[in-house]
Design a protein around this motif. Structure first.
Motif, PDB file in Angstrom:
ATOM      1  N   GLY A  27       3.394  -5.765  -4.003  1.00 20.58           N
ATOM      2  CA  GLY A  27       3.570  -4.327  -3.429  1.00 20.58           C
ATOM      3  C   GLY A  27       2.423  -3.501  -3.972  1.00 20.58           C
ATOM      4  N   LEU A  54       6.100  -7.533  -7.011  1.00 20.69           N
ATOM      5  CA  LEU A  54       5.214  -6.271  -7.827  1.00 20.69           C
ATOM      6  C   LEU A  54       4.021  -6.327  -7.571  1.00 20.69           C
ATOM      7  N   LEU A 107       3.957  -0.082  -3.372  1.00 24.26           N
ATOM      8  CA  LEU A 107       4.279   0.191  -4.690  1.00 24.26           C
ATOM      9  C   LEU A 107       3.020   1.074  -5.516  1.00 24.26           C
ATOM     10  N   GLY A 160       3.993   1.553 -11.081  1.00 23.14           N
ATOM     11  CA  GLY A 160       4.649   0.684  -9.950  1.00 23.14           C
ATOM     12  C   GLY A 160       5.761  -0.283 -10.889  1.00 23.14           C
ATOM     13  N   ILE A 173      12.221  -0.711   0.128  1.00 26.19           N
ATOM     14  CA  ILE A 173      11.979  -1.692  -0.912  1.00 26.19           C
ATOM     15  C   ILE A 173      13.530  -2.321  -1.590  1.00 26.19           C
ATOM     16  N   LYS A 228      11.854   4.101  -0.670  1.00 24.10           N
ATOM     17  CA  LYS A 228      12.705   3.420  -1.675  1.00 24.10           C
ATOM     18  C   LYS A 228      13.954   2.617  -1.004  1.00 24.10           C
ATOM     19  N   HIS A 242       8.781   2.150 -11.468  1.00 21.98           N
ATOM     20  CA  HIS A 242       9.567   2.533 -10.219  1.00 21.98           C
ATOM     21  C   HIS A 242      10.354   1.188  -9.638  1.00 21.98           C
ATOM     22  N   LEU A 243       9.642   0.089  -9.857  1.00 20.44           N
ATOM     23  CA  LEU A 243      10.519  -1.138  -9.374  1.00 20.44           C
ATOM     24  C   LEU A 243      11.732  -1.470 -10.355  1.00 20.44           C
TER      25      LEU A 243
END
Length: 282
Positions: free
Chosen positions: A73, A70, A79, A85, A54, A51, A88-89
């Motif tokens: 990743g 994204l 990711l 994903g 990123i 984390k 999370h992003l």
């Protein structure tokens, strides 16, 4: 002392945790977190370090390029795939929004420089690279409340100043609050680094009785040897109620009786180093 050369990283990490540094650097003993389990082929959750990395990249990715970021990743495997994903992003983008706005504002479209540090302090070379320099401004930041990030930024500021590379420095906390960091002139920075190097040389022979948490206790007006000893004990044992993990490095020394007989001189040394590192009153 057996140190012939230090990386910027090693010099800075000594002051973050001299006891851990001693075990890792001098004794070559490392306690690694128990995530040595084989990684699953597909990533479902991101760990703390992933984390952080990123978020670090997100500060530098223009918002309109997030969709490409994204996809990249997911393709490169840092990711998680499909919707997970994206979720999370999105979370990480939200978490870094305030910090990113302040950061971009300070950067003001300037090119980021990686500054090469090559200093010799007390006959010991310190070499490495410090990023996040724009013109002659150093812009440091942290995604967490941990005190060590501000300490790290201050030490890098000293190194950059001693190398004659910056005239101002800022620190952004995780919410994007900006505070100016003091930048001493190069000569003052060098003499501060020499004093700090004395602590490092001492702490490479025997572990320094110093941690950031213990320093918080030691700088209080009411500090006593008993209270400082108790602070070392708490760090060694951890606290299951507040979720603080025991510190395995402090634990070994504690169990050997290394902190028994802490006295006023020890407290004085902790306070002196805390003052040099600017840990008092913040």
């Amino acid at each position: 002392s057996e140190i012939s050369e230090l990386s910027v990283y090693s010099f800075v990490s000594f002051f973050e945790h001299p006891v851990e540094w001693y075990f890792r650097t001098i004794l070559k003993i490392k306690f690694d977190e128990p995530d040595d389990i084989l990684p699953e082929t597909e990533l479902f959750a991101l760990d703390y370090l992933q984390k952080w990395l990123i978020k670090d990249e997100l500060l530098r990715v223009p918002d309109e390029n997030l969709p490409q970021y994204l996809l990249k990743g997911m393709k490169e495997g840092y990711l998680p795939l499909k919707n997970s994903g994206r979720v999370h992003l999105d979370d990480l983008v939200k978490e870094t929004a305030g910090l990113k706005a302040s950061y971009l504002n300070l950067v003001n479209n300037r090119e980021e420089k990686s500054v090469v540090i090559d200093l010799t302090i007390k006959d010991i070379p310190i070499r490495g690279i410090i990023t996040s320099v724009y013109g002659d401004d150093f812009i440091a930041y942290s995604f967490s409340d941990n005190k060590k990030h501000l300490l790290r930024a201050r030490l890098k500021t000293l190194l950059l100043s001693a190398a004659g590379k910056i005239s101002s420095a800022s620190f952004l906390d995780r919410y994007g609050q900006v505070s100016a960091m003091e930048v001493p002139d190069p000569q003052t920075a060098l003499s501060l680094l020499e004093t700090l190097m004395d602590y490092l040389i001492t702490g490479s022979d025997t572990p320094l009785k110093f941690t950031l948490k213990v320093a918080e206790e030691a700088v209080k007006a009411a500090a006593t040897p008993e209270k400082v000893f108790t602070a070392f004990r708490k760090e060694a044992e951890g606290n299951s109620y507040s979720g603080e993990e025991p510190d395995p490095y402090v634990r070994i020394l504690f169990d050997e009786g290394y902190f028994n007989g802490i006295n006023e001189d020890d407290i004085g040394r902790i306070r002196n180093l805390a003052a040099l590192l600017n840990l008092i009153n913040n």
